[in-house]
Design a protein around this motif. Structure first.
Motif, PDB file in Angstrom:
ATOM      1  N   SER A   1       0.519 -12.235 -12.996  1.00  0.00           N
ATOM      2  CA  SER A   1       1.665 -11.320 -13.095  1.00  0.00           C
ATOM      3  C   SER A   1       1.493 -10.343 -14.253  1.00  0.00           C
ATOM      4  N   MET A   2       0.938 -10.824 -15.367  1.00  0.00           N
ATOM      5  CA  MET A   2       0.674  -9.922 -16.495  1.00  0.00           C
ATOM      6  C   MET A   2      -0.377  -8.876 -16.123  1.00  0.00           C
ATOM      7  N   LEU A   3      -1.436  -9.294 -15.432  1.00  0.00           N
ATOM      8  CA  LEU A   3      -2.447  -8.333 -14.994  1.00  0.00           C
ATOM      9  C   LEU A   3      -1.866  -7.324 -14.009  1.00  0.00           C
ATOM     10  N   HIS A   4      -1.006  -7.778 -13.121  1.00  0.00           N
ATOM     11  CA  HIS A   4      -0.373  -6.874 -12.155  1.00  0.00           C
ATOM     12  C   HIS A   4       0.499  -5.851 -12.852  1.00  0.00           C
ATOM     13  N   CYS A   5       1.265  -6.296 -13.832  1.00  0.00           N
ATOM     14  CA  CYS A   5       2.119  -5.369 -14.581  1.00  0.00           C
ATOM     15  C   CYS A   5       1.279  -4.379 -15.381  1.00  0.00           C
ATOM     16  N   GLY A   6       0.173  -4.837 -15.974  1.00  0.00           N
ATOM     17  CA  GLY A   6      -0.691  -3.933 -16.717  1.00  0.00           C
ATOM     18  C   GLY A   6      -1.373  -2.912 -15.828  1.00  0.00           C
ATOM     19  N   ALA A   7      -1.745  -3.315 -14.593  1.00  0.00           N
ATOM     20  CA  ALA A   7      -2.385  -2.376 -13.674  1.00  0.00           C
ATOM     21  C   ALA A   7      -1.414  -1.312 -13.188  1.00  0.00           C
ATOM     22  N   LEU A   8      -0.132  -1.663 -13.064  1.00  0.00           N
ATOM     23  CA  LEU A   8       0.844  -0.696 -12.555  1.00  0.00           C
ATOM     24  C   LEU A   8       1.419   0.197 -13.654  1.00  0.00           C
ATOM     25  N   PHE A   9       1.691  -0.362 -14.816  1.00  0.00           N
ATOM     26  CA  PHE A   9       2.388   0.385 -15.864  1.00  0.00           C
ATOM     27  C   PHE A   9       1.589   0.495 -17.159  1.00  0.00           C
ATOM     28  N   GLY A  10       0.343  -0.003 -17.160  1.00  0.00           N
ATOM     29  CA  GLY A  10      -0.465   0.055 -18.358  1.00  0.00           C
ATOM     30  C   GLY A  10      -1.148   1.399 -18.533  1.00  0.00           C
ATOM     31  N   PRO A  11      -2.119   1.460 -19.431  1.00  0.00           N
ATOM     32  CA  PRO A  11      -2.832   2.728 -19.670  1.00  0.00           C
ATOM     33  C   PRO A  11      -3.573   3.203 -18.421  1.00  0.00           C
ATOM     34  N   GLY A  12      -3.319   4.448 -18.056  1.00  0.00           N
ATOM     35  CA  GLY A  12      -3.974   5.036 -16.897  1.00  0.00           C
ATOM     36  C   GLY A  12      -3.335   4.702 -15.568  1.00  0.00           C
ATOM     37  N   ARG A  13      -2.471   3.677 -15.527  1.00  0.00           N
ATOM     38  CA  ARG A  13      -1.803   3.266 -14.284  1.00  0.00           C
ATOM     39  C   ARG A  13      -2.836   3.169 -13.140  1.00  0.00           C
ATOM     40  N   VAL A  14      -3.891   2.392 -13.413  1.00  0.00           N
ATOM     41  CA  VAL A  14      -5.010   2.330 -12.466  1.00  0.00           C
ATOM     42  C   VAL A  14      -4.618   1.677 -11.151  1.00  0.00           C
ATOM     43  N   GLY A  15      -3.622   0.800 -11.158  1.00  0.00           N
ATOM     44  CA  GLY A  15      -3.229   0.112  -9.936  1.00  0.00           C
ATOM     45  C   GLY A  15      -2.107   0.761  -9.182  1.00  0.00           C
ATOM     46  N   ASP A  16      -1.542   1.846  -9.716  1.00  0.00           N
ATOM     47  CA  ASP A  16      -0.445   2.520  -9.033  1.00  0.00           C
ATOM     48  C   ASP A  16      -0.966   3.255  -7.804  1.00  0.00           C
ATOM     49  N   THR A  17      -0.056   3.740  -6.987  1.00  0.00           N
ATOM     50  CA  THR A  17      -0.439   4.426  -5.758  1.00  0.00           C
ATOM     51  C   THR A  17      -1.329   5.620  -6.062  1.00  0.00           C
ATOM     52  N   ASP A  18      -2.500   5.654  -5.414  1.00  0.00           N
ATOM     53  CA  ASP A  18      -3.507   6.693  -5.566  1.00  0.00           C
ATOM     54  C   ASP A  18      -4.153   6.673  -6.949  1.00  0.00           C
ATOM     55  N   GLY A  19      -4.087   5.518  -7.631  1.00  0.00           N
ATOM     56  CA  GLY A  19      -4.786   5.378  -8.894  1.00  0.00           C
ATOM     57  C   GLY A  19      -6.255   5.043  -8.669  1.00  0.00           C
ATOM     58  N   VAL A  20      -6.950   4.797  -9.767  1.00  0.00           N
ATOM     59  CA  VAL A  20      -8.390   4.523  -9.681  1.00  0.00           C
ATOM     60  C   VAL A  20      -8.637   3.240  -8.898  1.00  0.00           C
ATOM     61  N   LEU A  21      -7.980   2.160  -9.296  1.00  0.00           N
ATOM     62  CA  LEU A  21      -8.160   0.881  -8.610  1.00  0.00           C
ATOM     63  C   LEU A  21      -7.605   0.928  -7.194  1.00  0.00           C
ATOM     64  N   ASP A  22      -6.502   1.648  -7.010  1.00  0.00           N
ATOM     65  CA  ASP A  22      -5.889   1.732  -5.688  1.00  0.00           C
ATOM     66  C   ASP A  22      -6.808   2.459  -4.705  1.00  0.00           C
ATOM     67  N   ARG A  23      -7.430   3.539  -5.154  1.00  0.00           N
ATOM     68  CA  ARG A  23      -8.366   4.260  -4.278  1.00  0.00           C
ATOM     69  C   ARG A  23      -9.589   3.411  -3.961  1.00  0.00           C
ATOM     70  N   PHE A  24     -10.080   2.709  -4.951  1.00  0.00           N
ATOM     71  CA  PHE A  24     -11.264   1.881  -4.744  1.00  0.00           C
ATOM     72  C   PHE A  24     -10.986   0.769  -3.736  1.00  0.00           C
ATOM     73  N   LEU A  25      -9.859   0.089  -3.872  1.00  0.00           N
ATOM     74  CA  LEU A  25      -9.507  -0.971  -2.920  1.00  0.00           C
ATOM     75  C   LEU A  25      -9.283  -0.408  -1.520  1.00  0.00           C
ATOM     76  N   SER A  26      -8.643   0.747  -1.435  1.00  0.00           N
ATOM     77  CA  SER A  26      -8.433   1.378  -0.129  1.00  0.00           C
ATOM     78  C   SER A  26      -9.762   1.751   0.523  1.00  0.00           C
ATOM     79  N   HIS A  27     -10.698   2.253  -0.286  1.00  0.00           N
ATOM     80  CA  HIS A  27     -12.011   2.604   0.257  1.00  0.00           C
ATOM     81  C   HIS A  27     -12.740   1.364   0.766  1.00  0.00           C
ATOM     82  N   ILE A  28     -12.671   0.264   0.029  1.00  0.00           N
ATOM     83  CA  ILE A  28     -13.324  -0.975   0.456  1.00  0.00           C
ATOM     84  C   ILE A  28     -12.700  -1.483   1.753  1.00  0.00           C
TER      85      ILE A  28
END
Length: 591
Positions: free
Chosen positions: A442-469
């Motif tokens: 849950s802490m990792l999920h919160c950090g990915a959504l609201f942390g630096p860079g918001r990498v897990g938010d919609t169309d973020g870095v991690l979100d695009r990578f997972l969508s591509h996979i």
């Protein structure tokens, strides 16, 4: 003169031809190896031809089966051949079902089996013409093309990763709550079916069948039959052509085939059984399992051990055999036993550090490559709408269109927030077995959504990578013909109906459940299984996995889940049914 000519002709007949010796020498073998070679090549060709004949799933065999079943009338009239020798392809003989010829070939293979087994068996006794079969094929082709167009507008990511797991999660929560309430001494209701249906109702499964009241079984079957007809009539009201929709006889016949034969006998009658679901899960686990338990040759183990020892000796990590023999006389036994563990622990510590350093380097390299290539990956708006963000920025589209694209992305949920992850945690009861791991995730999920860079938010870095996979590994259209071929080979072996599956006994059902649990345990490394299940006893581990599989034991409760999934698929493919009734749609289309 005539006599001399006749004598010349007679002598010419007796003389051998000039090409006769060369032909005889080439055709007659001169040694003993030639007959063996010819016999071996003939046997090889016979084996290959027999293999091609028995392989009914190949493209060539599938096309031949489709021609015999669906195009035999055209072939007899001479319309199925081109130039009298070369058979025409399937896409030239039959109407297209989709935009892919490979998918059409596999779909026509399934349609051919269905028409051969369920239509031609009784229709050929009435009349030898193929008009009815051709009309059925035209109707199916129209419906499949319409389904393909509607499927392009469906958010498959959200459907597979969010909505389906959400239904499974609700089923698990309701099942465990009903089981807990039924076993509680303070509960007034002891039937888990009744508690489950009260918490998670479905109109097709009402009333709850009770053994003390036999009439409830009849009422429930009537409700389920009416629900199946309602679903099929709604789909036909959206997909069928207008002329066929006005034909009440054709509509009733198609609705009866799909409602009773496919939904009734196939999905409701068989696919909801717990033992069948356990078999399917076990087969998938066996396919995914890479480390199969195999008996290895002891000689190969010894050779591998010798090779490892020689490599360690070559790099100077172990004393050589000469040093051991020479040093065995100089060192006392006590000193040798004291120095040996120290050297072994140092070497193992060294290799462990090297291994973890290599793993850290691999993980860091993967993270860097993901961040570097994330900017070139397509936006998630391409999967559900026609306006991607990058194109709107580059082409300087109006502000209204960019706002529409932003709203489209706002509707899409981040992949890290989809129900897939919470459903997986609910299946394995992660919050009960390892609550600390649940909090850490849950802490990792919160950090990915609201942390630096918001990498897990919609169309973020991690979100695009997972969508591509997901789009390249799971939603790849090239995998669809392989899946359809596997389904056809499983459901219809040798292009026919397989023998009816006998309902397993109670002991056989327990054995199927045990094998499924063993297959699932085989996916986990032994250390992970011991840490997660809090036991190193294989019997205890099997019992815990079997307790997790109990959520699929009751066929009546499984119908709640499968019917909800079926309704969700119909609503996503035909969203008109969510806002209009079937009668209104019929009147709108037929006037």
């Amino acid at each position: 003169m005539t006599e001399s000519m006749q004598q010349g002709l007679d002598t010419s007949r007796l003389q051998p031809r000039t090409h006769q010796p060369s032909t005889s020498t080439s055709s007659v073998p001169t040694g003993n190896t030639a007959p063996n070679q010819t016999r071996a090549s003939g046997d090889k060709r016979a084996v290959e031809s027999q293999k091609q004949e028995t392989d009914t799933t190949s493209d060539k065999a599938t096309a031949a089966f489709i021609r015999r079943t669906l195009c035999s009338h055209d072939v007899l009239l001479g319309n199925g051949e081109k130039g009298g020798t070369t058979p025409r392809s399937i896409d030239e003989l039959l109407p297209p079902l989709t935009s892919s010829n490979e998918v059409d070939l596999q779909l026509y293979g399934i349609i051919s089996v269905i028409i051969k087994e369920f239509v031609q068996t009784w229709y050929s006794k009435i009349t030898p013409d193929h008009v009815f079969v051709n009309e059925v094929i035209q109707v199916i082709a129209h419906c499949t093309r319409a389904l393909e167009q509607r499927l392009r507008n469906v958010d498959l990511e959200g459907l597979l990763l969010d909505e389906f797991p959400g239904l499974l999660e609700e089923h698990l929560i309701t099942f465990r709550l009903a089981k807990q309430q039924a076993s509680s001494p303070q509960s007034l209701v002891s039937d888990p079916r009744l508690i489950y249906h009260t918490l998670y109702p479905h109109p097709a499964l009402s009333p709850v069948p009770i053994a003390a009241v036999p009439s409830t079984y009849v009422e429930q079957r009537e409700s389920e039959s009416a629900w199946r007809q309602l679903i099929i009539q709604g789909v036909l009201a959206v997909l069928l052509p207008t002329d066929d929709l006005k034909n009440g006889c054709l509509r009733s016949l198609v609705a009866e085939i799909f409602a009773e034969m496919i939904l009734g006998n196939g999905i409701s009658g068989k696919a909801c059984e717990g033992w069948l679901l356990w078999e399917a899960i076990g087969r998938i686990a066996d396919i995914l399992q890479t480390d199969h338990v195999q008996e290895e040759d002891p000689s190969s183990d010894d050779g591998a051990a010798d090779m490892e020892l020689s490599r360690l000796e070559r790099f100077g990590l172990l004393p050589s055999q000469v040093e051991e023999e020479s040093g065995s006389t100089s060192l006392p036994v006590a000193d040798k036993s004291r120095h040996e563990p120290t050297s072994m622990s140092a070497s193992s510590l060294f290799w462990m550090v090297i291994q973890y350093a290599f793993l850290a380097y691999t993980a860091l390299r993967a993270v860097v490559l993901t961040i570097a290539t994330a900017s070139s990956l397509p936006s998630r708006s391409l999967a559900g709408g026609p306006i991607p963000i990058e194109e709107s920025r580059q082409s300087h589209l109006p502000e209204v269109e960019s706002q529409a694209s932003t709203r489209l992305l706002a509707v899409k949920r981040p992949i890290v927030s989809m129900k897939l992850w919470s459903c997986a945690a609910q299946v394995v009861e992660l919050d009960i077995r390892m609550p600390w791991l649940t909090g850490f995730i849950s802490m990792l999920h919160c950090g990915a959504l609201f942390g630096p860079g918001r990498v897990g938010d919609t169309d973020g870095v991690l979100d695009r990578f997972l969508s591509h996979i997901i789009h390249t590994r799971i939603l790849n259209p090239a995998l669809l013909p392989v899946v359809l071929r596997t389904v056809r080979a499983t459901l219809f072996p040798n292009n026919g109906m397989g023998p009816p599956r006998q309902i397993p006994t109670e002991d056989e059902t327990k054995e199927i459940k045990r094998r499924c649990a063993a297959s699932l345990l085989g996916l986990l490394p032994p250390k992970v299984a011991i840490a997660f299940l809090a036991s190193d006893n294989k019997v205890t581990q099997h019992q815990q996995v079997e307790e997790i599989l109990e959520c699929l034991e009751d066929a009546y409760l499984n119908k709640h889940l499968i019917f909800q999934i079926l309704e969700l698929i119909v609503l996503r493919l035909a969203p008109e049914l969510e806002h209009q009734g079937i009668r209104d749609l019929m009147e709108e289309r037929t006037g």
